[in-house]
Write an enzyme that holds these catalytic residues in place. Structure first.
Site, PDB file in Angstrom:
ATOM      1  N   ARG A 100       0.737  -1.089   0.094  1.00  0.00           N
ATOM      2  CA  ARG A 100       0.107  -0.042   0.040  1.00  0.00           C
ATOM      3  C   ARG A 100       1.096   1.165  -0.027  1.00  0.00           C
ATOM      4  O   ARG A 100       1.955   1.109   0.143  1.00  0.00           O
ATOM      5  CB  ARG A 100      -0.887  -0.054   1.358  1.00  0.00           C
ATOM      6  N   ASN A 102       2.125   4.921   1.598  1.00  0.00           N
ATOM      7  CA  ASN A 102       2.492   5.127   2.781  1.00  0.00           C
ATOM      8  C   ASN A 102       2.733   6.601   3.388  1.00  0.00           C
ATOM      9  O   ASN A 102       2.090   6.872   4.124  1.00  0.00           O
ATOM     10  CB  ASN A 102       3.478   4.252   3.578  1.00  0.00           C
ATOM     11  N   ASP A 198       9.545   7.536  11.889  1.00  0.00           N
ATOM     12  CA  ASP A 198       8.370   7.113  11.099  1.00  0.00           C
ATOM     13  C   ASP A 198       8.287   8.581  10.201  1.00  0.00           C
ATOM     14  O   ASP A 198       9.215   8.484   9.436  1.00  0.00           O
ATOM     15  CB  ASP A 198       7.166   7.322  12.048  1.00  0.00           C
TER      16      ASP A 198
END
Length: 292
Positions: A100, A102, A198
């Site tokens: 997917r 991101n 992240d």
């Protein structure tokens, strides 16, 4: 001086991500990937809006024709906030159904740099792509399991790509034609840094803010990769920072409830909320995506 972030919106997001300050409507936009939600928050009035996306939505960025470009599990979409509709534009990785999209960033010329990831977070199938006026290209960067960022320097000449499970950020020079070269390590995170890097963004000095999933903190590194700030949070999963507001120094953080059991959720009642703090260095106004 210690920075204490404040929870300003009870989003309770399962996987809050992709915060972006949109100057044209002076609002914060963000997504909840696993809940398939797109959010808009007017930080002045506290008014919040939410739209259901047709799948796992990784990011949204303002476009030059007044709408938004968004990355979902199966490709790129045009989002019209007036109608609340998502229009599918193109697939990105039809041969990788386990992936997917991101995270993403737009550079000063209006090109979008975005990554994919293995949705099972197990194999190295995450690639980095470039969207340039309707054309999608694989940048050729070696695949990783989870791509994050990327963060683009304010002059548009450097890209910082986050390898979340590899616990490092690599930098690349962006040539005028959009090709990447001269890979070098920006920061490699040792055992003294808790959690996984992240989402990341650059501020106006070229400093890089990165949230740490499972790390209870966000950190800022200067353009040479030296740590300048660490902001501690009362929740574990800090996913990404956006800079905006009247002077560009309002920092907004998305967080996540993903992976937290009942005991942890009781320990972290603010998990998944939007947090705010004041940054020393202002951000950079997000350039609208050039669609054509």
């Amino acid at each position: 001086m210690t920075i204490i972030p404040e929870s300003i919106h009870a989003a309770a997001a399962l996987l809050g991500e992709g915060p972006v300050w949109v100057e044209r409507d002076k609002a914060l936009w963000f997504v909840d990937i696993k809940s398939h939600h797109l959010h808009r928050l007017d930080v002045t009035s506290g008014t919040a809006s939410r739209w259901d996306a047709p799948g796992e939505i990784g990011w949204v960025l303002p476009s030059d024709e007044g709408a938004f470009l968004s990355g979902l599990a199966d490709g790129l979409y045009r989002f019209d906030p007036r109608a609340g509709t998502f229009t599918h534009l193109c697939e990105v990785e039809p041969s990788r159904p386990g992936n997917r999209l991101n995270d993403a960033a737009v550079d000063p010329s209006g090109r979008v740099w975005f990554g994919s990831m293995d949705n099972a977070e197990a194999v190295q199938t995450g690639h980095l792509f470039r969207f340039d006026r309707g054309m999608i290209s694989d940048t050729g960067v070696a695949p990783v399991t989870i791509t994050n960022g990327p963060a683009i320097a304010p002059d548009g000449q450097t890209l910082h790509a986050v390898d979340t499970l590899g616990r490092r950020i690599d930098s690349y020079t962006i040539d005028e034609d959009g090709s990447l070269r001269d890979k070098r390590c920006f920061v490699a995170f040792g055992d003294d840094v808790q959690g996984h890097p992240d989402g990341a963004i650059c501020d106006s000095e070229g400093g890089v803010w990165v949230g740490f999933f499972g790390g209870w903190a966000a950190r800022r590194y200067d353009a040479k990769g030296n740590l300048t700030h660490k902001v501690d949070f009362p929740v574990a999963n800090i996913t990404k920072i956006a800079l905006g507001g009247a002077d560009g120094r309002d920092a907004y953080a998305t967080t996540a409830r993903k992976g937290l059991d009942e005991a942890e959720l009781n320990r972290q009642p603010l998990a998944g909320n939007i947090f705010h703090f004041r940054a020393d260095v202002p951000g950079v106004t997000v350039t609208p995506v050039k669609m054509e």
